[in-house]
Structures are given as structure tokens and as C-alpha cells.
Design an enzyme around this catalytic site. Structure first.
Site, PDB file in Angstrom:
ATOM      1  N   LYS A 189       5.828  -0.547 -13.221  1.00 19.71           N
ATOM      2  CA  LYS A 189       6.420  -1.556 -12.332  1.00 19.71           C
ATOM      3  C   LYS A 189       5.330  -2.508 -11.857  1.00 19.71           C
ATOM      4  O   LYS A 189       4.488  -2.160 -11.045  1.00 19.71           O
ATOM      5  CB  LYS A 189       7.095  -0.926 -11.106  1.00 19.71           C
ATOM      6  CG  LYS A 189       7.924  -1.994 -10.365  1.00 19.71           C
ATOM      7  CD  LYS A 189       8.133  -1.721  -8.905  1.00 19.71           C
ATOM      8  CE  LYS A 189       7.059  -2.240  -7.998  1.00 19.71           C
ATOM      9  NZ  LYS A 189       6.949  -3.713  -7.874  1.00 19.71           N
ATOM     10  N   GLU A 265      -4.887   4.721  -5.885  1.00 22.48           N
ATOM     11  CA  GLU A 265      -6.051   3.845  -5.682  1.00 22.48           C
ATOM     12  C   GLU A 265      -5.644   2.875  -4.593  1.00 22.48           C
ATOM     13  O   GLU A 265      -4.808   1.996  -4.834  1.00 22.48           O
ATOM     14  CB  GLU A 265      -6.352   3.047  -6.952  1.00 22.48           C
ATOM     15  CG  GLU A 265      -6.717   3.870  -8.157  1.00 22.48           C
ATOM     16  CD  GLU A 265      -8.146   4.372  -8.124  1.00 22.48           C
ATOM     17  OE1 GLU A 265      -8.865   4.089  -7.141  1.00 22.48           O
ATOM     18  OE2 GLU A 265      -8.521   5.059  -9.076  1.00 22.48           O
ATOM     19  N   CYS A 300      -9.985  -4.741  -4.028  1.00 22.52           N
ATOM     20  CA  CYS A 300     -10.104  -3.539  -3.187  1.00 22.52           C
ATOM     21  C   CYS A 300     -11.566  -3.204  -2.914  1.00 22.52           C
ATOM     22  O   CYS A 300     -11.891  -2.695  -1.849  1.00 22.52           O
ATOM     23  CB  CYS A 300      -9.400  -2.375  -3.847  1.00 22.52           C
ATOM     24  SG  CYS A 300      -9.926  -2.146  -5.555  1.00 22.52           S
ATOM     25  N   GLU A 399      -8.159  -4.128   6.358  1.00 24.03           N
ATOM     26  CA  GLU A 399      -8.318  -4.805   5.083  1.00 24.03           C
ATOM     27  C   GLU A 399      -7.576  -6.147   5.131  1.00 24.03           C
ATOM     28  O   GLU A 399      -6.360  -6.175   5.271  1.00 24.03           O
ATOM     29  CB  GLU A 399      -7.746  -3.926   3.978  1.00 24.03           C
ATOM     30  CG  GLU A 399      -8.087  -4.443   2.616  1.00 24.03           C
ATOM     31  CD  GLU A 399      -7.523  -3.568   1.515  1.00 24.03           C
ATOM     32  OE1 GLU A 399      -6.378  -3.112   1.640  1.00 24.03           O
ATOM     33  OE2 GLU A 399      -8.229  -3.364   0.516  1.00 24.03           O
TER      34      GLU A 399
HETATM   35  P1  NAP Z   1       1.232  -3.047  -1.916  1.00 25.03           P
HETATM   36  O1  NAP Z   1       2.037  -3.901  -1.048  1.00 25.03           O
HETATM   37  O2  NAP Z   1       0.892  -1.684  -1.472  1.00 25.03           O
HETATM   38  O3  NAP Z   1       1.997  -3.001  -3.288  1.00 25.03           O
HETATM   39  C1  NAP Z   1       1.517  -2.319  -4.419  1.00 25.03           C
HETATM   40  C2  NAP Z   1       2.679  -2.010  -5.321  1.00 25.03           C
HETATM   41  O4  NAP Z   1       3.529  -1.076  -4.652  1.00 25.03           O
HETATM   42  C3  NAP Z   1       3.546  -3.225  -5.643  1.00 25.03           C
HETATM   43  O5  NAP Z   1       4.016  -3.101  -6.967  1.00 25.03           O
HETATM   44  C4  NAP Z   1       4.662  -3.079  -4.650  1.00 25.03           C
HETATM   45  O6  NAP Z   1       5.850  -3.726  -5.011  1.00 25.03           O
HETATM   46  C5  NAP Z   1       4.845  -1.581  -4.620  1.00 25.03           C
HETATM   47  N1  NAP Z   1       5.543  -1.088  -3.438  1.00 25.03           N
HETATM   48  C6  NAP Z   1       5.645  -1.664  -2.211  1.00 25.03           C
HETATM   49  N2  NAP Z   1       6.414  -0.895  -1.392  1.00 25.03           N
HETATM   50  C7  NAP Z   1       6.800   0.187  -2.117  1.00 25.03           C
HETATM   51  C8  NAP Z   1       7.607   1.329  -1.838  1.00 25.03           C
HETATM   52  N3  NAP Z   1       8.174   1.520  -0.642  1.00 25.03           N
HETATM   53  N4  NAP Z   1       7.789   2.233  -2.823  1.00 25.03           N
HETATM   54  C9  NAP Z   1       7.222   2.068  -4.044  1.00 25.03           C
HETATM   55  N5  NAP Z   1       6.486   0.999  -4.364  1.00 25.03           N
HETATM   56  C10 NAP Z   1       6.248   0.070  -3.416  1.00 25.03           C
HETATM   57  O7  NAP Z   1      -0.142  -3.699  -2.331  1.00 25.03           O
HETATM   58  P2  NAP Z   1      -0.357  -5.167  -2.887  1.00 25.03           P
HETATM   59  O8  NAP Z   1      -0.073  -6.080  -1.767  1.00 25.03           O
HETATM   60  O9  NAP Z   1       0.361  -5.403  -4.134  1.00 25.03           O
HETATM   61  O10 NAP Z   1      -1.911  -5.118  -3.266  1.00 25.03           O
HETATM   62  C11 NAP Z   1      -2.894  -5.171  -2.310  1.00 25.03           C
HETATM   63  C12 NAP Z   1      -3.397  -3.785  -1.929  1.00 25.03           C
HETATM   64  O11 NAP Z   1      -3.754  -3.048  -3.093  1.00 25.03           O
HETATM   65  C13 NAP Z   1      -4.636  -3.816  -1.101  1.00 25.03           C
HETATM   66  O12 NAP Z   1      -4.518  -2.923  -0.044  1.00 25.03           O
HETATM   67  C14 NAP Z   1      -5.733  -3.387  -2.060  1.00 25.03           C
HETATM   68  O13 NAP Z   1      -6.859  -2.820  -1.508  1.00 25.03           O
HETATM   69  C15 NAP Z   1      -5.037  -2.451  -2.935  1.00 25.03           C
HETATM   70  N6  NAP Z   1      -5.707  -2.348  -4.223  1.00 25.03           N
HETATM   71  C16 NAP Z   1      -6.452  -1.254  -4.481  1.00 25.03           C
HETATM   72  C17 NAP Z   1      -7.116  -1.119  -5.671  1.00 25.03           C
HETATM   73  C18 NAP Z   1      -7.924   0.100  -5.959  1.00 25.03           C
HETATM   74  O14 NAP Z   1      -8.240   0.322  -7.100  1.00 25.03           O
HETATM   75  N7  NAP Z   1      -8.273   0.902  -5.003  1.00 25.03           N
HETATM   76  C19 NAP Z   1      -7.017  -2.109  -6.629  1.00 25.03           C
HETATM   77  C20 NAP Z   1      -6.242  -3.222  -6.347  1.00 25.03           C
HETATM   78  C21 NAP Z   1      -5.586  -3.333  -5.128  1.00 25.03           C
HETATM   79  P3  NAP Z   1       6.181  -5.232  -4.518  1.00 25.03           P
HETATM   80  O15 NAP Z   1       4.981  -5.798  -3.873  1.00 25.03           O
HETATM   81  O16 NAP Z   1       6.552  -5.902  -5.768  1.00 25.03           O
HETATM   82  O17 NAP Z   1       7.340  -5.167  -3.562  1.00 25.03           O
END
Ligand code: NAP
Ligand code: MG
Length: 495
Positions: A189, A265, A300, A399
Site C-alpha cells: 500500500k 521503521e 527519517c 519530528e
Molecule cells: P504516516 O502518516 O505514518 O503514514 C505512513 C503510511 O501508513 C501511509 O501509507 C499511510 O497511509 C499509512 N497509514 C496511516 N494511518 C494508518 C492506519 N491507521 N492504518 C494503517 N496504515 C495507516 O507517515 P507519512 O506521513 O507517510 O511519512 C512520514 C513519517 O514516516 C515520518 O514520521 C518519518 O520519520 C517516517 N519515516 C520513517 C522511515 C524510516 O525508515 N524509519 C523512513 C521514511 C519515513 P496514508 O498516508 O495514505 O493515509
């Protein structure tokens, strides 16, 4: 590879935008016909209407993945066959290198030059995992002579992956390449903000010979498609990259359903510790600006907390501000751009709000702080630097995921370690010193999954990436990540 702005514009016109889900080897609308708008952050315009998958679509994809797995069309072919097919897949991604890079930039606003480099890492990564397939061994335990005890690794079966928007295709490769190499079927997804590249390569997976049902993509919202995958009773393993907040939900969904295996992650607030004895402070300032403003700080493991020794604070800041000016936002399709937009209007508001929080907390705004290129209709924020930050401030603890750097000063090594470790996150830390003893001592004391000494990048596929504390658990990249998509089985034979 150098391109002109005109050439990139042409690539944009010709890029193929896939809007449907990819389930069981075919593109298809969502069952209820629902779509969501895909807005480009470059100019705020809708560029596509993407299938919005829900529970019923996820059920179809998981069932296709399960059937393919149980039939053994992927898991039971020879390692050499799997390797050749993954190689063919990588070759097709490479053949569409520039198109995919353009789609990535249109989708989430990163500079085209960065997208080109990232797509290269994607096809090289698929090859790396393809190459690893037949170089993994099980074990035979030391037992009494009348026993043969074999320990082998088996794939889980159906692996679901939930992907963030900051490196849309690369984060997907980090997950599907080792999962497929191990013999699993996958359901991916993408984030709703950035589905274009993953949807585009789904057909390359099929063309390369990945059997129907083994590689599925279900675009949609987290609360619908994502949650349906994480709660699914027939998904064996879920791998997630995204925020710690959603990571915690994924753990709950596992507990509420079938105890599917989880790896996460999540976020980071990475300390970047600069000592006066660093080999070349000018170069450290240059590399710090480069790492901090790469991808508009939406990384991240961005070095978002600069811990600078008091004795060099002012001179270092001066150099850093000079180098940071190179990252004033431009149209990301322009090859001369080194920092593009942020991913969405919502993310821009979040970043601007944190900048207000920083000012209200009493940090000193040394550079940037504003939205720019407003006339484009897109979402652009200046490279922003706060000094005189106290580690208790929200801009040091939370963050932001944008181009906002917090500068914190320290006097002793112990103090630097204490500040660095005073975080709910533990993904990565950077240390700049020419004193080897100090570097090793710090690497032992810093509580995070990755320590970079005199470096800002660990781009190699051979090394693991992942966090301590609320940055998650499990590791992407390296052989360790293949292990994450397998479980061990003991066969004990009385001879
Ligand atoms: P996010 O809001 O947590 O979303 C990540 C993914 O999870 C998206 O595909 C999102 O879908 C999905 N998601 C959201 N709510 C969910 C739920 N209730 N159940 C299942 N899936 C759900 O993060 P983001 O805004 O996309 O990315 C930013 C974050 O990712 C930051 O905190 C960053 O640090 C972290 N990150 C970490 C790494 C690492 O390797 N540690 C790498 C990259 C990013 P939708 O957004 O499509 O609704
Ligand atoms: Mg989201």
C-alpha cells in the site's frame, strides 16, 4: 546523467500515469469505483484520480497473494529462476529510469536530480536482493550422533507492506525486494500522497515473469486500505515505514487480529554532533546543509538536531547558513534545483506551524522560516535554521519532517551524549571528529540503530537500517532484512 529543463518537461508530458490498483496480475478500479485526487505539490494541481482501495479490494489482493503462495508458483520455483525474474524486473525498472524519476518528482516534489539517483538505487537494490537468494544457508545443529537437526528459513507467505511518501519507490523496494527474494507474495500500500511509481512498475513485475498474485498494489488511505491490511486475518507479516504514531497502531492491529509479525521503521530526531577537532569544519558545514535539506528535510534520518560545541558555534553557523542558501526552493523539475517542494499543502502548514512554535519557545530564527514561490500554487518552504534551541523545546523533541534545523550547543562530550540520547527516537546519530577514540566511545554510548562517523550517508545495500526506541524495530536493507521475511523451522530426525 545531465538533462535540460526542456527535456524534463518532455518526460513529464510522456510519463505514463497508472491510476488503478494492481491485483492478481491486472490493473483494476476499486470495487466501489471510488477514487481520490492526486495533487502535485509542484503547482497544487490535480494530476490524476487514483483508485481508492478499501476492505473488499484488500481482501481480493490478499486472497490472490495467498493462492499464489500456496500453489508455489513463486515460493517453490528454483532460487535461480526467482533470481532471473527479479533481474528482469530490475532491468525493466532501469529501462524506464527517467520516466520513473519524473513521476517521482511530479508526485512528491523532490528535485529531479535526486529522483534520478534514487531510482538508480531502486533497480540496483532489486538486483542486490536477487543476487542474495542462493547465497543463504540454513544450519545443522550439533546434537548427539543419532540425530539430524536441520534449521531452515521459510518465507512467511503473505507479506503486507505499508509505505510512506518520502521515498515512494525506494521504501517499497526496501520491503518487496527482500520479501520476494525470500519467496513471499506481497501486497503493497503506497501512501496516498505518492502512488505513481509503484503503480507504474507493477506491470513491469508481470512482464518480468512474476506470477499473478505474487505482486499486488492497493492504493488508498491509511484508515481504509492500510488498516484493512494490518487487521487482515490472512496476512502473515506486516512491514511498515511511517510515523511512530501509526506504527503503534499497526502493533495494536496485529494484536487485535492474527498476531501477524510486525516490523516498523518509524520516525527520528537525529543528533548531528560536531566537535571542534573535526577534520574540516567547512566541509562538515557543507555536508550538514546537504543532508539536512535533502528531500526538503522529509527524511527519517535527517540530521535535524545540530549539537555544536560552544567554542565553534558562531563560526560554524556562519558557514552553515552560507551553504544552506544553495537549497532555496526551485521547481523540482528544473535540473538545477537542489530543494523542491514539500509533499502536500497539509505538510507545509504543519511545518510552518512548527516554525511558529519555535519562535514562541524562544529559539532564534537565523535563516528562512517562510513559505516561498507562492505564485506557483505549490508548497515550498525556505531552508530554516533555529539557533539557541534547548533540547526540551518541542522543535528539538518532535519530528517536524520538513526543512527546519534546530541548533543546540554543548560543552563536554558527556553533555553531548546526554542531549543526543534525550529523545523518544533512536534512529541515527552523526558524529564529526578526527579523534578515533572519541568516535568509538560515542558510538557505544549513543542509543540508536545507526551511527555515522564523519559521514552523512550509508547508501549501501549491504548494511542494515533501523531504529532503537520509538524509531521502531526490525531492519531494512542487508541480509538482516531477508531474515525478517522468513521464519526458522527445525526438523529433528531420529536416524
Ligand atoms: P504516516 O502518516 O505514518 O503514514 C505512513 C503510511 O501508513 C501511509 O501509507 C499511510 O497511509 C499509512 N497509514 C496511516 N494511518 C494508518 C492506519 N491507521 N492504518 C494503517 N496504515 C495507516 O507517515 P507519512 O506521513 O507517510 O511519512 C512520514 C513519517 O514516516 C515520518 O514520521 C518519518 O520519520 C517516517 N519515516 C520513517 C522511515 C524510516 O525508515 N524509519 C523512513 C521514511 C519515513 P496514508 O498516508 O495514505 O493515509
Ligand atoms: Mg499519512
Amino acid at each position: 546523467m545531465s538533462l535540460s529543463f526542456e527535456e524534463v518537461k518532455k518526460l513529464k508530458e510522456n510519463a505514463e500515469i497508472k491510476t488503478q490498483a494492481f491485483i492478481n496480475g491486472k490493473y483494476a478500479d476499486s470495487l466501489d469505483g471510488d477514487t481520490f485526487d492526486k495533487v502535485s505539490p509542484i503547482d497544487g494541481k490535480v494530476i490524476a484520480k487514483i483508485a481508492s482501495c478499501k476492505q473488499a479490494d484488500v481482501d481480493l489482493a490478499v486472497s490472490a497473494a495467498r493462492q499464489a503462495y500456496e500453489k508455489g508458483v513463486w515460493s517453490d520455483i528454483t532460487p535461480e529462476q526467482r533470481k532471473n525474474i527479479l533481474y528482469a524486473f530490475a532491468n525493466l525498472v532501469e529501462a524506464h529510469h527517467m520516466e520513473l524519476a519524473t513521476l517521482e518528482t511530479m508526485d512528491m516534489g523532490k528535485p529531479i536530480s535526486n529522483s534520478i539517483g534514487e531510482i538508480r538505487r531502486c533497480f540496483n537494490g532489486i538486483r542486490w536482493f536477487a543476487e542474495a537468494i542462493d547465497k543463504l544457508y540454513g544450519a545443522v545443529a550439533t546434537t548427539r550422533p543419532s540425530i539430524n537437526a536441520q534449521i531452515v528459513r521459510e518465507p512467511y507467505g503473505v507479506v503486507a507492506a505499508i509505505i510512506p511518501w518520502n521515498y515512494p519507490l525506494m521504501m517499497a523496494v526496501w520491503k518487496f525486494a527482500p520479501a520476494l527474494a525470500a519467496g513471499n507474495s506481497v501486497v503493497l500500500k503506497p501512501a496516498e500522497q505518492s502512488p505513481l511509481t509503484l503503480l507504474r512498475i507493477a506491470e513491469f513485475a508481470k512482464q518480468a515473469g512474476i506470477p499473478d498474485g505474487v505482486f499486488n498494489v492497493v492504493p488508498g488511505y491509511g484508515e481504509t486500505a492500510g488498516q484493512a491490511l494490518a487487521l487482515h486475518m490472512d496476512v502473515d507479516k506486516i512491514t511498515f515505514t511511517g510515523s511512530s504514531e501509526v506504527g503503534k497502531l499497526i502493533m495494536q492491529y496485529s494484536g487485535l487480529s492474527n498476531m501477524k509479525r510486525v516490523s516498523l521503521e518509524c520516525g527520528g530526531k537525529c543528533p548531528n554532533i560536531v566537535f571542534p577537532d573535526a577534520y574540516d569544519l567547512d566541509d562538515v558545514a557543507k555536508q550538514t546543509a546537504g543532508a539536512m535539506f535533502y528531500n526538503s528535510g522529509q527524511v527519517c534520518d535527517s540530521p535535524t538536531r545540530l549539537l555544536i560545541h560552544k567554542s565553534i558555534k558562531e563560526s560554524f553557523l556562519k558557514k552553515l547558513i552560507e551553504y544552506s542558501k544553495e537549497y532555496m526552493p526551485k521547481n523540482p523539475l528544473d535540473p538545477a534545483c537542489s530543494m523542491g517542494s514539500v509533499v502536500t499543502g497539509e505538510q507545509m502548514e504543519r511545518i510552518l506551524n512548527y516554525i511558529e512554535i519555535g519562535k514562541a519557545e524562544g529559539a532564534k530564527l537565523k535563516m528562512g522560516g517562510k513559505q516561498v514561490l507562492c505564485e506557483s500554487g505549490g508548497y515550498y518552504v525556505e531552508p530554516t535554521i533555529f539557533s539557541d534551541v534547548n533540547n526540551n523545546m518541542r522543535i528539538a523533541q518532535e519530528e517536524i519532517f520538513g526543512p527546519v534545523l534546530s541548533v543546540i550547543e554543548f560543552e563536554t562530550e558527556e553533555e553531548a551524549i546526554e542531549i543526543a540520547n534525550d529523545s523518544i527516537y533512536g534512529l541515527c546519530a552523526f558524529v564529526w571528529t578526527s579523534d578515533l577514540k572519541k568516535a568509538v566511545s560515542l558510538s557505544k554510548k549513543l542509543k540508536c540503530g545507526k551511527i555515522l562517523i564523519n559521514s552523512t550517508g550509508d547508501g549501501d545495500w549491504s548494511v542494515p537500517h533501523g531504529g532503537f526506541k520509538q524509531s521502531g524495530f526490525g531492519r531494512d536493507k542487508s541480509i538482516e532484512s531477508i531474515e525478517q521475511y522468513t521464519q526458522t523451522k527445525l526438523t529433528w530426525i531420529e536416524l
